[in-house]
Design a protein around this motif. Structure first.
Motif, PDB file in Angstrom:
ATOM      1  N   LEU A 151      13.045   2.332   0.929  1.00 34.82           N
ATOM      2  CA  LEU A 151      11.881   2.826   0.217  1.00 34.82           C
ATOM      3  C   LEU A 151      11.089   3.814   1.074  1.00 34.82           C
ATOM      4  N   ALA A 152      10.624   4.871   0.439  1.00 32.98           N
ATOM      5  CA  ALA A 152       9.832   5.898   1.124  1.00 32.98           C
ATOM      6  C   ALA A 152       8.359   5.704   0.803  1.00 32.98           C
ATOM      7  N   CYS A 153       7.522   5.731   1.823  1.00 27.85           N
ATOM      8  CA  CYS A 153       6.073   5.673   1.615  1.00 27.85           C
ATOM      9  C   CYS A 153       5.640   6.979   0.948  1.00 27.85           C
ATOM     10  N   SER A 154       4.948   6.867  -0.171  1.00 26.34           N
ATOM     11  CA  SER A 154       4.555   8.068  -0.910  1.00 26.34           C
ATOM     12  C   SER A 154       3.585   8.942  -0.111  1.00 26.34           C
ATOM     13  N   MET A 155       2.688   8.346   0.656  1.00 21.96           N
ATOM     14  CA  MET A 155       1.759   9.138   1.455  1.00 21.96           C
ATOM     15  C   MET A 155       2.501   9.851   2.587  1.00 21.96           C
ATOM     16  N   ALA A 156       3.436   9.155   3.230  1.00 19.38           N
ATOM     17  CA  ALA A 156       4.227   9.775   4.296  1.00 19.38           C
ATOM     18  C   ALA A 156       5.084  10.901   3.740  1.00 19.38           C
ATOM     19  N   ARG A 157       5.599  10.699   2.552  1.00 19.53           N
ATOM     20  CA  ARG A 157       6.424  11.745   1.933  1.00 19.53           C
ATOM     21  C   ARG A 157       5.612  13.022   1.749  1.00 19.53           C
ATOM     22  N   SER A 158       4.390  12.883   1.307  1.00 17.87           N
ATOM     23  CA  SER A 158       3.522  14.055   1.131  1.00 17.87           C
ATOM     24  C   SER A 158       3.249  14.759   2.450  1.00 17.87           C
ATOM     25  N   ALA A 159       3.110  13.976   3.521  1.00 14.68           N
ATOM     26  CA  ALA A 159       2.741  14.542   4.820  1.00 14.68           C
ATOM     27  C   ALA A 159       3.922  15.053   5.628  1.00 14.68           C
ATOM     28  N   TRP A 160       5.100  14.416   5.510  1.00 14.82           N
ATOM     29  CA  TRP A 160       6.195  14.683   6.428  1.00 14.82           C
ATOM     30  C   TRP A 160       7.452  15.288   5.805  1.00 14.82           C
ATOM     31  N   VAL A 161       7.487  15.384   4.477  1.00 16.72           N
ATOM     32  CA  VAL A 161       8.660  15.950   3.810  1.00 16.72           C
ATOM     33  C   VAL A 161       8.243  17.269   3.156  1.00 16.72           C
TER      34      VAL A 161
END
Length: 127
Positions: free
Chosen positions: A84-94
């Protein structure tokens, strides 16, 4: 005492420059699945980069380079581990245009892992 239902693992510290630190939680996930435990691995912070297509393909956890992190990710998903991908991390790091590996089961918020820590039927580990 409540019999454990599952194991939730949070990978948040090992960035892509430290594959040696990323392999341990993936191995623990595989072991828990082998014990018929329901397993989720939550990728948060910079560790979400491990789920970006192509990033883990040529990163090896040992100097002997026997097996890339990507192989551990594929093996975990094939065994039934939910990645599972953290949605907040996805916004910041992807970055826009980058895709997550097909083994990623989706995005969840931080509350999903916190809920697992509060559920007595789930064990949790943080790396």
């Amino acid at each position: 005492m409540t019999e454990p239902k599952g194991l939730a693992i949070l990978i948040c510290s090992p960035g892509v420059d430290r594959p040696d630190l990323c392999v341990t939680p993936l191995v623990h996930a595989l072991v828990a699945r082998a014990m018929d435990c329901e397993v989720e691995v939550h990728f948060a912070g910079p560790a979400i980069r491990w789920l970006v297509e192509g990033v883990s393909d040529a990163r090896y956890p040992t100097p002997a380079r026997e097996k890339p992190i990507r192989a551990f990710i594929e093996e975990a998903a094939a065994s039934g581990v939910r990645l599972l991908a953290c949605s907040m991390a996805r916004s910041a790091w992807v970055a826009d245009g980058e895709r997550l590996v097909p083994e990623c089961a989706g995005a969840v918020g931080a509350a999903a892992f916190v809920a697992r820590t509060l559920d007595p039927a789930w064990g949790t580990m943080v790396f």
